[in-house]
Scaffold this active site. Structure first.
Site, PDB file in Angstrom:
ATOM      1  N   GLU A 156       0.909  -1.343   0.031  1.00  0.00           N
ATOM      2  CA  GLU A 156       0.034   0.019   0.198  1.00  0.00           C
ATOM      3  C   GLU A 156       0.466   1.682   0.212  1.00  0.00           C
ATOM      4  O   GLU A 156       0.376   2.361  -0.637  1.00  0.00           O
ATOM      5  CB  GLU A 156      -1.211  -0.241   1.486  1.00  0.00           C
ATOM      6  CG  GLU A 156      -1.793  -0.818   1.215  1.00  0.00           C
ATOM      7  CD  GLU A 156      -1.345  -2.610   1.711  1.00  0.00           C
ATOM      8  OE1 GLU A 156      -0.451  -2.273   2.263  1.00  0.00           O
ATOM      9  OE2 GLU A 156      -2.245  -3.559   1.642  1.00  0.00           O
ATOM     10  N   ARG A 212     -18.989  -2.058   1.113  1.00  0.00           N
ATOM     11  CA  ARG A 212     -18.948  -3.215   0.772  1.00  0.00           C
ATOM     12  C   ARG A 212     -20.431  -3.830   0.603  1.00  0.00           C
ATOM     13  O   ARG A 212     -21.051  -4.479  -0.531  1.00  0.00           O
ATOM     14  CB  ARG A 212     -17.829  -4.568   1.798  1.00  0.00           C
ATOM     15  CG  ARG A 212     -18.018  -5.701   1.065  1.00  0.00           C
ATOM     16  CD  ARG A 212     -17.753  -6.536   1.812  1.00  0.00           C
ATOM     17  NE  ARG A 212     -17.827  -8.105   1.535  1.00  0.00           N
ATOM     18  CZ  ARG A 212     -18.586  -8.593   1.733  1.00  0.00           C
ATOM     19  NH1 ARG A 212     -19.674  -7.801   3.030  1.00  0.00           N
ATOM     20  NH2 ARG A 212     -18.728  -9.968   1.590  1.00  0.00           N
ATOM     21  N   HIS A 268     -14.362  -1.058   1.891  1.00  0.00           N
ATOM     22  CA  HIS A 268     -14.995  -2.312   3.017  1.00  0.00           C
ATOM     23  C   HIS A 268     -14.265  -1.088   4.369  1.00  0.00           C
ATOM     24  O   HIS A 268     -14.161  -2.122   4.992  1.00  0.00           O
ATOM     25  CB  HIS A 268     -14.114  -2.755   2.996  1.00  0.00           C
ATOM     26  CG  HIS A 268     -14.301  -4.400   1.848  1.00  0.00           C
ATOM     27  ND1 HIS A 268     -14.258  -3.723   0.501  1.00  0.00           N
ATOM     28  CD2 HIS A 268     -14.113  -5.635   1.400  1.00  0.00           C
ATOM     29  CE1 HIS A 268     -14.676  -4.969  -0.582  1.00  0.00           C
ATOM     30  NE2 HIS A 268     -14.438  -5.978   0.843  1.00  0.00           N
TER      31      HIS A 268
END
Lengths: 331, 282
Positions: free
Chosen positions: A75, A184, A126
């Protein structure tokens, strides 16, 4: 329903006549918007950190393989490679689960995107309790706070899938760094392609006089249900605060001056995010009692998303109870 | 430009660095002095950059990852003509364009904002990817430190550059074996670094970072290389040119006082004499 729906936002008819609303996940709206943005502008590129389909980036990746970069489970690289692409003239959308991006790569976002002032769009999916069964490690409840505190950063928390599609297109045309928060779970779609979307301009979904309900994320329909359940007991003014930064003080203050009570609703810690922004604004410009619905200095846990949202009062029942307690307290 | 001329430019830049840091009272002389020869080679000989057109889309990008050695970048940019040399006197002062760590947009010629370590190579890789999408032949030079190889982000970029065969990406590592707390090999061993890069799929060229013949050959060889990114592992001496700073990690982030500044300038004057009379090896 005692609330008066906006006549200018072109919302779904089902909101007023009781027909069932379409259901779609906010992340799916991003997938569609990303594909459209890619078709509109060849400068738009996509990056993913091994979660291409989960974040719905796969639609873009399939259509534009030469404009898609797979960085793997990395990331920090996701943010910084995106910054480099922006430096080369691209408009990068970099997606992962919000728990890892911006959860893990905050300093890279701060230095190489925000301070560096590159038009990178960080997309965190999410978010909040919507990671559901995956449990607390994956349920980031701090991301809005992390992003909102950064200078130059636009923070958008869309209210449904259609608004996410529109917001994605708007962000692709905006020159600033941005964070787009995705969910999500499938939730009701109450906006339409005709619903306007302007970064930084809150939407008054329904007008009311007793309590202002400020929502960030997919809880507008729950707030409308709460208004219906309350009937004549309370008139709710429901605001869709889809942009947390830059913050729409004007819309909030006008409503708070009218109702004198504000409730915030977000799938996030009640410090630092929407509630933080609302309280800061009101404390400085229009001191007003506030109740905050969200996570109260606690982590999440595994469970189905609707039951997790209910547990933390992010539901019509939770909002009704909060309004009743608030009215009693401030009577 | 001859190697002697390049060595004189580098010596001038070292003078500028010492004067600016002596005045500023804080900053990082060790790496700044150590990298003066490589910066000189890039800006005065090898890189396709134009101070009169700093945003030319076809320019080579020069990305400084370890931003704390920005005095050498600022001095080189000033001497190359990007902005007036007088700006150097405002290093680290309130309102200055010469921020303590470089900030893109504050000065012409800066490609990124940097300082926090380990993120420069990935930005350079992103630029190389973007330039390739646009069918550009521009090279991306990324200047890194050995100490910042302790950052995970750096190795994420090493993997990505290899995966995408970024052969227009040329990393030049300042291998000076020092960092704030001591020698790199005491703090966190990095050798055999060339083997590590080869295992990751990189082309590796090892040079003396103060030998202009080797520096220029390495950059030309890396530029002609195709199929993989290149690391130029440049062995340098931190504090190069100032006798009492050379090789000492204590001068990583400490500036000379007035007396030390004069001594440093005298050392650099002696080096300049040696370059001019041909007794200095460059």
């Amino acid at each position: 329903m005692s609330t008066k729906l906006s006549s200018t936002l072109n919302l779904q008819h089902g909101l007023t006549d009781g027909t069932p609303l379409p259901i779609s996940a906010i992340r799916e709206g991003f997938g569609k918007g990303m594909l459209e943005a890619g078709k509109h502008d060849p400068r738009v590129v996509g990056l993913s950190a091994d979660l291409t389909e989960s974040t719905q980036m796969h639609l873009f990746a399939k259509e534009f393989p030469d404009r898609f970069v797979q960085v793997g489970v990395a990331e920090q690289n996701l943010a910084t490679v995106a910054s480099g692409l922006a430096a080369a003239g691209k408009i990068p959308f970099a997606s992962s689960f919000a728990a890892f991006s911006p959860g893990r790569n905050w300093e890279q976002i701060r230095t190489t995107i925000c301070y560096n002032n590159q038009p990178v769009k960080m997309v965190g999916s999410h978010s909040g309790l919507s990671a559901g069964p995956d449990g607390a490690t994956h349920q980031i409840l701090e991301d809005v706070a992390l992003m909102r505190v950064l200078p130059n950063m636009v923070v958008v928390v869309p209210a449904d899938a259609e608004q996410t599609r529109t917001a994605t297109l708007a962000l692709a045309q905006d020159p600033r760094p941005a964070y787009l928060r995705l969910v999500r779970e499938k939730t009701p779609v109450f906006t339409t392609p005709e619903t306007p979307f302007e970064i930084g301009k809150a939407q008054v979904i329904s007008e009311g006089s007793d309590v202002t309900i400020v929502v960030a994320g997919p809880f507008i329909v729950e707030a409308l249900k709460a208004a219906a359940q309350l009937g004549n007991l309370a008139s709710l003014e429901i605001i869709n605060m889809h942009t947390i930064s830059p913050f729409d003080h004007t819309t909030l203050i006008a409503s708070a001056q009218k109702t004198g009570r504000v409730i915030t609703i977000e799938d996030h810690q009640i410090i630092g995010g929407l509630a933080g922004a609302v309280c800061e604004s009101l404390a400085e410009h229009c001191p007003t009692p506030v109740m905050r619905l969200g996570l109260k200095n606690t982590f999440g846990e595994s469970g189905q998303v609707p039951e997790l949202w209910k547990k933390h009062n992010l539901s019509a029942e939770g909002i009704v109870a909060a309004v009743q307690a608030f009215l009693k307290r401030t009577a | 430009m001859t190697n002697q001329e390049l060595a004189l430019y580098a010596n001038t830049i070292r003078h500028d660095i010492i004067k600016a840091l002596g005045k500023a009272g804080s900053g990082h002389p060790g790496g700044s002095l150590g990298m003066a020869d490589i910066f000189t080679a890039l800006y005065f000989s090898e890189a396709h950059v134009d101070p009169k057109n700093p945003n030319d889309p076809n320019r080579d990008r020069i990305v400084l990852s370890n931003g704390h050695i920005c005095p050498v970048l600022y001095a080189t940019l000033a001497r190359a003509g990007y902005f007036p040399l007088e700006e150097m006197q405002t290093l680290r002062v309130l309102g200055s364009k010469m921020q303590g760590h470089p900030h893109r947009g504050a000065l012409p010629g800066l490609e990124t904002t940097s300082g926090p370590l380990g993120s420069g190579l990935s930005q350079a890789a992103g630029m190389a990817l973007g330039l390739r999408m646009d069918k550009s032949a521009a090279r991306v030079f990324c200047l890194t430190s050995d100490g910042e190889h302790q950052e995970g982000n750096h190795w994420e970029a090493v993997m990505l550059a290899s995966k995408y065969k970024l052969d227009r990406l040329i990393q030049i590592m300042d291998r000076n074996y020092i960092q704030i707390d001591g020698t790199t090999e005491d703090v966190m061993p990095l050798d055999p670094v060339a083997d590590k890069y080869r295992a990751f799929g990189w082309n590796v060229i090892e040079i003396d970072g103060h030998n202009f013949t080797q520096i220029l050959e390495a950059i030309r060889s890396a530029s002609a290389h195709t199929g993989t990114p290149t690391l130029i592992n440049a062995r340098t001496i931190p504090g190069k040119g100032v006798s009492y700073m050379e090789g000492k990690f204590t001068w990583h982030g400490k500036t000379p006082n007035a007396e030390d500044t004069q001594k440093a300038l005298a050392d650099l004057d002696a080096v300049r004499d040696a370059i001019e009379n041909g007794t200095y090896v460059y």
